[in-house]
Design an enzyme around this catalytic site. Sequence first.
Site, PDB file in Angstrom:
ATOM      1  N   ASP A   1       3.406   5.968  -2.991  1.00 21.75           N
ATOM      2  CA  ASP A   1       4.520   6.507  -2.884  1.00 21.75           C
ATOM      3  C   ASP A   1       4.685   7.191  -1.483  1.00 21.75           C
ATOM      4  O   ASP A   1       5.052   8.374  -1.057  1.00 21.75           O
ATOM      5  CB  ASP A   1       4.836   7.518  -3.866  1.00 21.75           C
TER       6      ASP A   1
ATOM      7  N   LYS B   1       0.978  -1.195   0.071  1.00 19.80           N
ATOM      8  CA  LYS B   1      -0.046  -0.029  -0.074  1.00 19.80           C
ATOM      9  C   LYS B   1       0.833   1.277  -0.034  1.00 19.80           C
ATOM     10  O   LYS B   1       0.718   2.014  -0.841  1.00 19.80           O
ATOM     11  CB  LYS B   1      -0.830  -0.033   1.227  1.00 19.80           C
TER      12      LYS B   1
ATOM     13  N   LYS C   1       2.610  -3.891  11.247  1.00 19.95           N
ATOM     14  CA  LYS C   1       1.045  -4.242  11.743  1.00 19.95           C
ATOM     15  C   LYS C   1       1.151  -4.711  13.131  1.00 19.95           C
ATOM     16  O   LYS C   1       2.076  -5.639  13.236  1.00 19.95           O
ATOM     17  CB  LYS C   1       0.280  -4.650  10.599  1.00 19.95           C
TER      18      LYS C   1
HETATM   19  N1  GLU Z   1      -4.341   1.203  10.191  1.00 25.43           N
HETATM   20  C1  GLU Z   1      -4.235   2.083   8.838  1.00 25.43           C
HETATM   21  C2  GLU Z   1      -3.922   0.980   7.621  1.00 25.43           C
HETATM   22  O1  GLU Z   1      -3.992  -0.160   7.694  1.00 25.43           O
HETATM   23  C3  GLU Z   1      -3.190   3.198   8.924  1.00 25.43           C
HETATM   24  C4  GLU Z   1      -1.850   2.780   9.032  1.00 25.43           C
HETATM   25  C5  GLU Z   1      -0.929   3.941   9.435  1.00 25.43           C
HETATM   26  O2  GLU Z   1      -1.472   5.193   9.445  1.00 25.43           O
HETATM   27  O3  GLU Z   1       0.119   3.732   9.815  1.00 25.43           O
HETATM   28  O4  GLU Z   1      -3.576   1.535   6.499  1.00 25.43           O
END
Ligand code: GLU
Length: 467
Positions: A98, A93, A105
Amino acid sequence: MSKISFFDQVNHYFDRAASYTKFKKGLLEQIKSCNTVCHFTFPLKRDDGSIESIHAWRAEHSHHKLPTKGGIRYSLEVNEDEVKALAALMTYKCSVVDVPFGGAKGGVRIDRRNYSEAELERITRRFTFELVNKRFIGPDIDVPAPDYGTGEKEMGWIVDTYTAVHPSLNAEGCVTGKPVALGGIRGRTEATGRGVFFGVREACDQGDDMKKLGLTKGLEGKKVIVQGFGNVGYHSAKFIMDAGGVITCIAEYDGAIYNENGIDVIELDKHRKETGSITGFPKAKALSSTLEALEMECDILVPAALENQLHKGNASKIKAKIIAEAANGPTTMAAHDIIKERGALIIPDNYLNAGGVTVSYFEWLKNLSHVRFGRMDRRFEENSNRRMLQAIQDLTNRTISEDEMYMLARGADEQDIVDSGLEDTMMTSYNQINDIKNEFGIDLRTAAFVSAIRKVAVIYEKMGIFP
Ligand code: GLU
Protein backbone atom coordinates in the site's frame (compact mmCIF):
# COMPACT_ATOMS: atom_id res chain seq x y z
CA MET A 1 17.86 -23.81 -25.22
CA SER A 2 15.69 -20.70 -25.36
CA LYS A 3 16.12 -18.60 -22.26
CA ILE A 4 13.03 -16.92 -20.88
CA SER A 5 13.57 -13.18 -20.35
CA PHE A 6 13.35 -11.63 -16.89
CA PHE A 7 10.31 -9.53 -17.86
CA ASP A 8 8.58 -12.62 -19.32
CA GLN A 9 9.31 -14.40 -16.07
CA VAL A 10 7.62 -11.67 -14.02
CA ASN A 11 4.68 -11.82 -16.44
CA HIS A 12 4.43 -15.58 -16.01
CA TYR A 13 4.14 -15.13 -12.27
CA PHE A 14 1.52 -12.45 -12.97
CA ASP A 15 -0.50 -14.76 -15.27
CA ARG A 16 -0.43 -17.55 -12.73
CA ALA A 17 -1.87 -15.20 -10.09
CA ALA A 18 -4.36 -13.62 -12.52
CA SER A 19 -6.09 -16.99 -12.87
CA TYR A 20 -7.20 -16.58 -9.24
CA THR A 21 -8.93 -13.29 -10.09
CA LYS A 22 -11.94 -12.48 -12.26
CA PHE A 23 -10.66 -9.36 -14.02
CA LYS A 24 -11.13 -8.96 -17.77
CA LYS A 25 -8.31 -9.94 -20.10
CA GLY A 26 -7.84 -6.38 -21.44
CA LEU A 27 -7.50 -4.95 -17.96
CA LEU A 28 -4.96 -7.59 -17.00
CA GLU A 29 -2.99 -6.87 -20.19
CA GLN A 30 -2.93 -3.17 -19.35
CA ILE A 31 -1.69 -3.79 -15.79
CA LYS A 32 1.02 -6.14 -17.04
CA SER A 33 2.51 -4.03 -19.79
CA CYS A 34 5.37 -1.60 -19.31
CA ASN A 35 3.97 1.84 -20.15
CA THR A 36 7.20 3.65 -21.12
CA VAL A 37 10.87 2.86 -21.45
CA CYS A 38 13.67 5.14 -22.59
CA HIS A 39 17.21 4.22 -23.63
CA PHE A 40 19.75 7.01 -23.13
CA THR A 41 23.24 7.13 -24.61
CA PHE A 42 25.57 9.92 -23.56
CA PRO A 43 29.30 10.59 -23.58
CA LEU A 44 31.55 10.44 -20.54
CA LYS A 45 34.89 12.22 -20.61
CA ARG A 46 37.13 9.94 -18.56
CA ASP A 47 39.84 11.23 -16.23
CA ASP A 48 42.51 10.30 -18.81
CA GLY A 49 40.79 12.45 -21.45
CA SER A 50 39.30 9.57 -23.47
CA ILE A 51 35.58 9.51 -24.32
CA GLU A 52 33.27 6.61 -23.53
CA SER A 53 29.64 6.07 -24.49
CA ILE A 54 27.43 5.32 -21.51
CA HIS A 55 24.19 3.38 -21.87
CA ALA A 56 21.35 3.98 -19.42
CA TRP A 57 17.64 3.18 -19.20
CA ARG A 58 14.57 4.28 -17.27
CA ALA A 59 11.35 2.28 -17.41
CA GLU A 60 8.03 3.47 -16.01
CA HIS A 61 5.91 0.37 -15.77
CA SER A 62 2.60 1.74 -14.54
CA HIS A 63 1.05 5.19 -14.24
CA HIS A 64 -2.08 4.07 -12.37
CA LYS A 65 -0.63 6.11 -9.47
CA LEU A 66 1.78 9.01 -9.72
CA PRO A 67 4.62 9.54 -9.24
CA THR A 68 6.24 6.34 -10.42
CA LYS A 69 8.98 5.05 -8.13
CA GLY A 70 11.98 2.79 -8.23
CA GLY A 71 15.72 2.67 -7.86
CA ILE A 72 18.59 3.31 -10.26
CA ARG A 73 21.22 0.57 -10.42
CA TYR A 74 24.77 0.63 -11.67
CA SER A 75 25.68 -2.79 -13.03
CA LEU A 76 27.06 -4.41 -16.16
CA GLU A 77 23.94 -6.58 -16.36
CA VAL A 78 21.64 -3.60 -16.96
CA ASN A 79 19.57 -3.82 -20.15
CA GLU A 80 16.10 -2.88 -21.35
CA ASP A 81 14.51 -6.18 -20.39
CA GLU A 82 15.96 -5.99 -16.90
CA VAL A 83 14.71 -2.47 -16.14
CA LYS A 84 11.25 -3.36 -17.47
CA ALA A 85 11.08 -6.45 -15.27
CA LEU A 86 12.34 -4.58 -12.22
CA ALA A 87 9.92 -1.69 -12.88
CA ALA A 88 7.06 -4.18 -13.04
CA LEU A 89 8.17 -5.72 -9.75
CA MET A 90 8.12 -2.18 -8.28
CA THR A 91 4.46 -1.73 -9.32
CA TYR A 92 3.47 -4.98 -7.62
CA LYS A 93 5.67 -4.38 -4.59
CA CYS A 94 4.26 -0.88 -3.95
CA SER A 95 0.78 -2.25 -4.33
CA VAL A 96 1.35 -5.16 -1.91
CA VAL A 97 2.48 -2.79 0.85
CA ASP A 98 0.00 0.00 0.00
CA VAL A 99 2.60 2.54 -1.06
CA PRO A 100 0.76 4.83 -3.51
CA PHE A 101 3.20 4.84 -6.44
CA GLY A 102 3.41 3.25 -9.87
CA GLY A 103 6.53 1.17 -10.51
CA ALA A 104 9.68 2.34 -12.28
CA LYS A 105 13.35 1.37 -12.48
CA GLY A 106 16.49 2.78 -14.01
CA GLY A 107 19.95 1.52 -14.66
CA VAL A 108 23.33 2.55 -16.00
CA ARG A 109 25.39 -0.19 -17.65
CA ILE A 110 28.69 0.26 -15.82
CA ASP A 111 30.76 -1.57 -13.25
CA ARG A 112 31.25 1.22 -10.73
CA ARG A 113 34.56 -0.24 -9.56
CA ASN A 114 36.08 0.78 -12.89
CA TYR A 115 35.36 4.49 -12.42
CA SER A 116 36.76 7.21 -10.18
CA GLU A 117 34.44 9.13 -7.90
CA ALA A 118 34.68 12.17 -10.17
CA GLU A 119 33.67 10.01 -13.18
CA LEU A 120 30.73 8.52 -11.25
CA GLU A 121 29.61 12.04 -10.37
CA ARG A 122 29.77 13.11 -14.03
CA ILE A 123 27.77 10.03 -15.09
CA THR A 124 25.13 10.57 -12.41
CA ARG A 125 24.70 14.28 -13.06
CA ARG A 126 24.52 13.79 -16.84
CA PHE A 127 21.98 10.96 -16.47
CA THR A 128 19.87 13.22 -14.21
CA PHE A 129 20.03 15.96 -16.81
CA GLU A 130 18.82 13.51 -19.48
CA LEU A 131 16.00 12.36 -17.19
CA VAL A 132 14.89 15.96 -16.61
CA ASN A 133 14.94 16.68 -20.34
CA LYS A 134 12.79 13.65 -21.16
CA ARG A 135 10.44 14.29 -18.18
CA PHE A 136 11.49 11.04 -16.51
CA ILE A 137 12.12 12.61 -13.09
CA GLY A 138 10.25 14.95 -10.74
CA PRO A 139 8.51 14.80 -7.35
CA ASP A 140 5.14 14.36 -9.09
CA ILE A 141 6.42 12.41 -12.14
CA ASP A 142 9.02 9.74 -11.36
CA VAL A 143 11.16 9.51 -8.22
CA PRO A 144 14.38 7.41 -8.31
CA ALA A 145 16.14 5.90 -5.29
CA PRO A 146 19.22 3.77 -4.56
CA ASP A 147 19.48 0.24 -5.90
CA TYR A 148 22.30 -2.23 -6.61
CA GLY A 149 25.55 -0.26 -6.97
CA THR A 150 24.16 3.13 -5.92
CA GLY A 151 23.68 4.82 -2.55
CA GLU A 152 23.10 8.13 -0.85
CA LYS A 153 26.05 9.84 -2.54
CA GLU A 154 24.52 9.31 -6.01
CA MET A 155 21.11 10.41 -4.70
CA GLY A 156 22.75 13.58 -3.38
CA TRP A 157 24.16 14.35 -6.87
CA ILE A 158 20.73 13.69 -8.37
CA VAL A 159 18.85 16.09 -6.06
CA ASP A 160 21.53 18.75 -6.52
CA THR A 161 21.40 18.51 -10.33
CA TYR A 162 17.61 18.38 -10.44
CA THR A 163 17.26 21.40 -8.14
CA ALA A 164 19.79 23.37 -10.17
CA VAL A 165 17.98 22.88 -13.47
CA HIS A 166 14.45 22.71 -12.09
CA PRO A 167 14.18 24.79 -8.92
CA SER A 168 10.75 24.47 -7.32
CA LEU A 169 9.10 24.24 -3.91
CA ASN A 170 9.03 20.44 -3.85
CA ALA A 171 12.24 19.78 -5.78
CA GLU A 172 13.75 17.83 -2.85
CA GLY A 173 11.11 15.16 -3.42
CA CYS A 174 12.57 14.31 -6.86
CA VAL A 175 14.63 11.44 -5.42
CA THR A 176 14.73 9.41 -2.18
CA GLY A 177 17.55 7.77 -0.26
CA LYS A 178 19.33 11.15 -0.08
CA PRO A 179 21.71 12.12 2.71
CA VAL A 180 19.75 13.54 5.67
CA ALA A 181 21.39 16.94 5.17
CA LEU A 182 19.90 17.10 1.66
CA GLY A 183 16.36 16.18 2.72
CA GLY A 184 16.80 12.46 3.35
CA ILE A 185 15.16 10.61 6.23
CA ARG A 186 16.68 8.78 9.17
CA GLY A 187 16.33 5.02 8.78
CA ARG A 188 16.29 4.89 4.95
CA THR A 189 19.75 3.34 4.53
CA GLU A 190 18.91 0.29 6.63
CA ALA A 191 15.20 0.20 5.64
CA THR A 192 15.29 -2.67 3.12
CA GLY A 193 17.27 -4.88 5.51
CA ARG A 194 15.07 -3.95 8.45
CA GLY A 195 11.99 -4.74 6.35
CA VAL A 196 13.49 -8.12 5.39
CA PHE A 197 13.95 -8.85 9.09
CA PHE A 198 10.34 -7.88 9.96
CA GLY A 199 9.05 -10.06 7.12
CA VAL A 200 11.16 -13.08 8.09
CA ARG A 201 10.19 -12.66 11.75
CA GLU A 202 6.50 -12.53 10.82
CA ALA A 203 6.85 -15.68 8.70
CA CYS A 204 8.63 -17.51 11.54
CA ASP A 205 5.87 -16.44 13.94
CA GLN A 206 3.26 -18.43 11.98
CA GLY A 207 3.32 -21.56 14.14
CA ASP A 208 1.34 -23.73 11.70
CA ASP A 209 3.53 -22.85 8.73
CA MET A 210 6.69 -23.54 10.73
CA LYS A 211 5.31 -26.90 11.84
CA LYS A 212 4.71 -27.90 8.22
CA LEU A 213 8.37 -27.07 7.52
CA GLY A 214 9.52 -29.10 10.53
CA LEU A 215 10.71 -25.93 12.26
CA THR A 216 9.95 -24.39 15.63
CA LYS A 217 8.05 -21.11 15.90
CA GLY A 218 10.13 -17.94 16.10
CA LEU A 219 13.32 -16.65 14.53
CA GLU A 220 15.61 -17.32 17.47
CA GLY A 221 18.25 -19.99 16.88
CA LYS A 222 17.45 -20.42 13.19
CA LYS A 223 20.51 -20.94 10.96
CA VAL A 224 20.74 -18.37 8.21
CA ILE A 225 22.82 -18.08 5.01
CA VAL A 226 23.07 -14.66 3.39
CA GLN A 227 24.15 -14.26 -0.23
CA GLY A 228 25.38 -10.72 -0.91
CA PHE A 229 26.90 -8.43 1.71
CA GLY A 230 25.95 -5.05 0.23
CA ASN A 231 23.61 -2.64 1.96
CA VAL A 232 20.62 -5.01 1.89
CA GLY A 233 22.54 -8.20 2.76
CA TYR A 234 24.47 -6.56 5.58
CA HIS A 235 21.44 -4.96 7.25
CA SER A 236 19.21 -8.03 6.81
CA ALA A 237 21.92 -10.15 8.46
CA LYS A 238 22.48 -7.62 11.23
CA PHE A 239 18.81 -7.31 12.24
CA ILE A 240 18.28 -11.09 12.03
CA MET A 241 21.41 -11.63 14.17
CA ASP A 242 20.23 -9.04 16.74
CA ALA A 243 16.96 -10.98 17.06
CA GLY A 244 18.75 -14.27 17.79
CA GLY A 245 19.13 -15.75 14.30
CA VAL A 246 22.50 -17.45 13.71
CA ILE A 247 24.27 -16.23 10.56
CA THR A 248 26.26 -19.32 9.64
CA CYS A 249 27.40 -18.35 6.17
CA ILE A 250 27.92 -15.25 4.05
CA ALA A 251 28.67 -15.33 0.35
CA GLU A 252 29.97 -12.49 -1.80
CA TYR A 253 31.06 -12.32 -5.44
CA ASP A 254 34.70 -12.90 -4.43
CA GLY A 255 34.34 -15.65 -1.83
CA ALA A 256 32.23 -17.17 0.94
CA ILE A 257 32.80 -17.84 4.65
CA TYR A 258 31.23 -20.23 7.14
CA ASN A 259 31.00 -20.65 10.90
CA GLU A 260 28.35 -22.97 12.27
CA ASN A 261 28.28 -21.11 15.59
CA GLY A 262 27.51 -17.83 13.88
CA ILE A 263 29.36 -14.95 12.25
CA ASP A 264 29.28 -11.56 13.94
CA VAL A 265 28.31 -9.42 10.96
CA ILE A 266 29.38 -6.16 12.59
CA GLU A 267 32.91 -7.52 13.06
CA LEU A 268 32.82 -8.89 9.53
CA ASP A 269 31.83 -5.49 8.16
CA LYS A 270 34.79 -3.95 9.99
CA HIS A 271 37.11 -6.59 8.50
CA ARG A 272 35.68 -5.91 5.03
CA LYS A 273 36.19 -2.14 5.42
CA GLU A 274 39.82 -2.74 6.43
CA THR A 275 40.73 -5.34 3.80
CA GLY A 276 38.25 -4.71 0.99
CA SER A 277 36.80 -8.25 1.15
CA ILE A 278 34.89 -10.61 3.47
CA THR A 279 37.41 -13.36 2.69
CA GLY A 280 40.20 -13.92 5.18
CA PHE A 281 37.89 -13.16 8.14
CA PRO A 282 39.71 -14.90 11.00
CA LYS A 283 36.58 -16.13 12.82
CA ALA A 284 35.18 -18.20 9.94
CA LYS A 285 36.27 -20.88 7.47
CA ALA A 286 36.59 -20.11 3.77
CA LEU A 287 34.33 -22.08 1.42
CA SER A 288 35.62 -23.29 -1.92
CA SER A 289 33.05 -21.27 -3.89
CA THR A 290 30.19 -18.84 -3.40
CA LEU A 291 27.96 -21.39 -5.13
CA GLU A 292 28.71 -23.95 -2.43
CA ALA A 293 27.31 -21.47 0.12
CA LEU A 294 23.82 -21.56 -1.40
CA GLU A 295 23.75 -25.33 -1.09
CA MET A 296 24.79 -25.59 2.57
CA GLU A 297 22.47 -26.95 5.27
CA CYS A 298 20.43 -24.12 6.90
CA ASP A 299 16.94 -23.05 7.93
CA ILE A 300 16.77 -19.76 6.05
CA LEU A 301 18.53 -18.68 2.86
CA VAL A 302 18.54 -14.94 2.15
CA PRO A 303 19.55 -14.16 -1.46
CA ALA A 304 20.41 -10.45 -1.25
CA ALA A 305 22.39 -9.91 -4.46
CA LEU A 306 21.16 -9.86 -8.04
CA GLU A 307 18.42 -11.70 -9.97
CA ASN A 308 18.42 -15.33 -11.21
CA GLN A 309 20.76 -16.66 -8.50
CA LEU A 310 18.55 -19.67 -7.75
CA HIS A 311 17.95 -21.44 -11.05
CA LYS A 312 17.20 -24.82 -12.60
CA GLY A 313 20.85 -25.82 -12.23
CA ASN A 314 21.13 -25.38 -8.45
CA ALA A 315 17.53 -25.33 -7.14
CA SER A 316 17.38 -29.04 -6.33
CA LYS A 317 20.58 -28.77 -4.27
CA ILE A 318 19.30 -25.96 -2.05
CA LYS A 319 18.47 -27.28 1.39
CA ALA A 320 16.99 -24.18 3.06
CA LYS A 321 13.42 -24.54 4.35
CA ILE A 322 12.73 -20.84 3.96
CA ILE A 323 13.94 -18.71 1.05
CA ALA A 324 13.77 -15.05 2.03
CA GLU A 325 14.06 -13.02 -1.18
CA ALA A 326 15.82 -9.82 -0.15
CA ALA A 327 17.02 -9.23 -3.75
CA ASN A 328 14.73 -8.51 -6.68
CA GLY A 329 13.98 -11.59 -8.79
CA PRO A 330 16.59 -13.93 -7.24
CA THR A 331 14.61 -17.09 -8.11
CA THR A 332 13.84 -18.14 -11.67
CA MET A 333 10.44 -19.62 -12.36
CA ALA A 334 11.90 -23.12 -12.83
CA ALA A 335 13.72 -22.84 -9.49
CA HIS A 336 10.60 -21.51 -7.78
CA ASP A 337 8.67 -24.61 -8.87
CA ILE A 338 11.43 -27.02 -7.82
CA ILE A 339 11.80 -25.38 -4.38
CA LYS A 340 8.04 -25.23 -3.88
CA GLU A 341 7.68 -28.89 -4.86
CA ARG A 342 10.12 -29.76 -2.07
CA GLY A 343 7.74 -28.02 0.36
CA ALA A 344 9.94 -25.03 1.26
CA LEU A 345 8.48 -21.60 1.95
CA ILE A 346 9.49 -18.76 -0.39
CA ILE A 347 8.91 -15.28 1.06
CA PRO A 348 8.74 -13.37 -2.23
CA ASP A 349 10.72 -10.30 -3.23
CA ASN A 350 7.65 -8.28 -4.17
CA TYR A 351 6.71 -8.30 -0.51
CA LEU A 352 9.93 -8.96 1.41
CA ASN A 353 12.20 -6.22 0.10
CA ALA A 354 9.49 -3.55 0.12
CA GLY A 355 10.98 -1.90 3.22
CA GLY A 356 13.18 0.31 1.05
CA VAL A 357 10.37 1.79 -0.99
CA THR A 358 8.15 2.05 2.09
CA VAL A 359 10.66 4.31 3.82
CA SER A 360 11.23 6.12 0.52
CA TYR A 361 7.53 6.92 0.66
CA PHE A 362 8.00 8.37 4.16
CA GLU A 363 10.95 10.42 2.88
CA TRP A 364 8.89 11.76 -0.03
CA LEU A 365 6.07 12.70 2.38
CA LYS A 366 8.61 14.50 4.54
CA ASN A 367 9.90 16.43 1.50
CA LEU A 368 6.41 17.47 0.39
CA SER A 369 5.36 18.50 3.89
CA HIS A 370 8.66 20.29 4.57
CA VAL A 371 8.72 19.11 8.16
CA ARG A 372 10.58 16.34 9.96
CA PHE A 373 8.41 13.61 11.50
CA GLY A 374 8.16 14.23 15.25
CA ARG A 375 9.06 17.90 14.97
CA MET A 376 5.61 19.17 15.97
CA ASP A 377 4.57 16.68 18.61
CA ARG A 378 7.62 14.98 20.16
CA ARG A 379 7.95 17.43 23.08
CA PHE A 380 4.20 17.62 23.61
CA GLU A 381 4.03 13.81 23.83
CA GLU A 382 6.90 13.71 26.29
CA ASN A 383 5.41 16.43 28.49
CA SER A 384 1.98 14.75 28.64
CA ASN A 385 3.62 11.40 29.45
CA ARG A 386 5.62 13.06 32.22
CA ARG A 387 2.47 14.63 33.70
CA MET A 388 0.77 11.23 33.64
CA LEU A 389 3.74 9.46 35.25
CA GLN A 390 3.98 12.24 37.86
CA ALA A 391 0.32 11.65 38.77
CA ILE A 392 0.91 7.88 39.02
CA GLN A 393 3.93 8.55 41.22
CA ASP A 394 1.88 10.80 43.53
CA LEU A 395 -0.97 8.30 43.73
CA THR A 396 1.13 5.19 44.34
CA ASN A 397 4.01 6.64 46.34
CA ARG A 398 6.34 4.80 43.99
CA THR A 399 9.34 6.89 43.00
CA ILE A 400 10.14 6.87 39.31
CA SER A 401 13.83 7.59 38.71
CA GLU A 402 14.85 10.17 36.11
CA ASP A 403 16.27 7.38 33.86
CA GLU A 404 13.00 5.45 34.08
CA MET A 405 11.05 8.66 33.51
CA TYR A 406 13.08 9.34 30.36
CA MET A 407 12.57 5.81 29.01
CA LEU A 408 8.83 5.81 29.66
CA ALA A 409 8.03 9.38 28.70
CA ARG A 410 10.18 10.22 25.71
CA GLY A 411 8.28 11.26 22.59
CA ALA A 412 8.86 9.61 19.24
CA ASP A 413 11.52 11.14 17.00
CA GLU A 414 11.87 10.71 13.24
CA GLN A 415 13.75 7.40 13.47
CA ASP A 416 11.16 5.93 15.88
CA ILE A 417 8.28 6.93 13.62
CA VAL A 418 9.99 5.58 10.49
CA ASP A 419 10.82 2.26 12.17
CA SER A 420 7.37 1.74 13.61
CA GLY A 421 5.69 2.72 10.32
CA LEU A 422 7.89 0.18 8.56
CA GLU A 423 7.21 -2.55 11.13
CA ASP A 424 3.47 -2.00 10.88
CA THR A 425 3.60 -2.06 7.05
CA MET A 426 5.57 -5.30 6.90
CA MET A 427 3.43 -7.07 9.49
CA THR A 428 0.09 -5.97 8.03
CA SER A 429 1.08 -6.87 4.47
CA TYR A 430 2.42 -10.28 5.49
CA ASN A 431 -0.90 -11.12 7.05
CA GLN A 432 -2.78 -9.88 3.98
CA ILE A 433 -0.84 -12.10 1.59
CA ASN A 434 -0.79 -15.00 4.03
CA ASP A 435 -4.61 -14.87 4.19
CA ILE A 436 -4.77 -15.01 0.36
CA LYS A 437 -2.28 -17.91 0.39
CA ASN A 438 -4.49 -19.84 2.82
CA GLU A 439 -7.74 -18.89 1.03
CA PHE A 440 -6.64 -20.38 -2.30
CA GLY A 441 -4.06 -22.90 -1.10
CA ILE A 442 -1.36 -21.18 -3.17
CA ASP A 443 2.22 -20.13 -2.50
CA LEU A 444 3.09 -16.76 -1.00
CA ARG A 445 4.47 -15.32 -4.26
CA THR A 446 1.29 -16.05 -6.18
CA ALA A 447 -0.67 -14.64 -3.23
CA ALA A 448 1.37 -11.41 -3.29
CA PHE A 449 0.68 -11.07 -7.03
CA VAL A 450 -3.05 -11.67 -6.44
CA SER A 451 -3.02 -8.95 -3.77
CA ALA A 452 -1.20 -6.53 -6.11
CA ILE A 453 -3.45 -7.25 -9.11
CA ARG A 454 -6.58 -6.69 -7.04
CA LYS A 455 -5.36 -3.32 -5.74
CA VAL A 456 -4.19 -2.01 -9.13
CA ALA A 457 -7.26 -3.32 -10.96
CA VAL A 458 -9.62 -1.54 -8.60
CA ILE A 459 -8.00 1.78 -9.50
CA TYR A 460 -8.44 1.18 -13.24
CA GLU A 461 -12.04 0.11 -12.64
CA LYS A 462 -12.75 3.27 -10.64
CA MET A 463 -11.32 5.35 -13.50
CA GLY A 464 -14.24 3.97 -15.49
CA ILE A 465 -11.98 2.77 -18.29
CA PHE A 466 -12.81 -0.89 -17.76
CA PRO A 467 -16.43 -0.94 -16.54
N1 GLU B 1 15.67 0.01 -5.13
C1 GLU B 1 14.76 -0.29 -4.09
C2 GLU B 1 13.80 -1.39 -4.54
O1 GLU B 1 14.08 -2.13 -5.44
C3 GLU B 1 14.04 0.92 -3.54
C4 GLU B 1 13.19 1.68 -4.49
C5 GLU B 1 12.67 3.00 -3.96
O2 GLU B 1 12.87 3.29 -2.79
O3 GLU B 1 12.06 3.71 -4.76
O4 GLU B 1 12.79 -1.60 -3.95
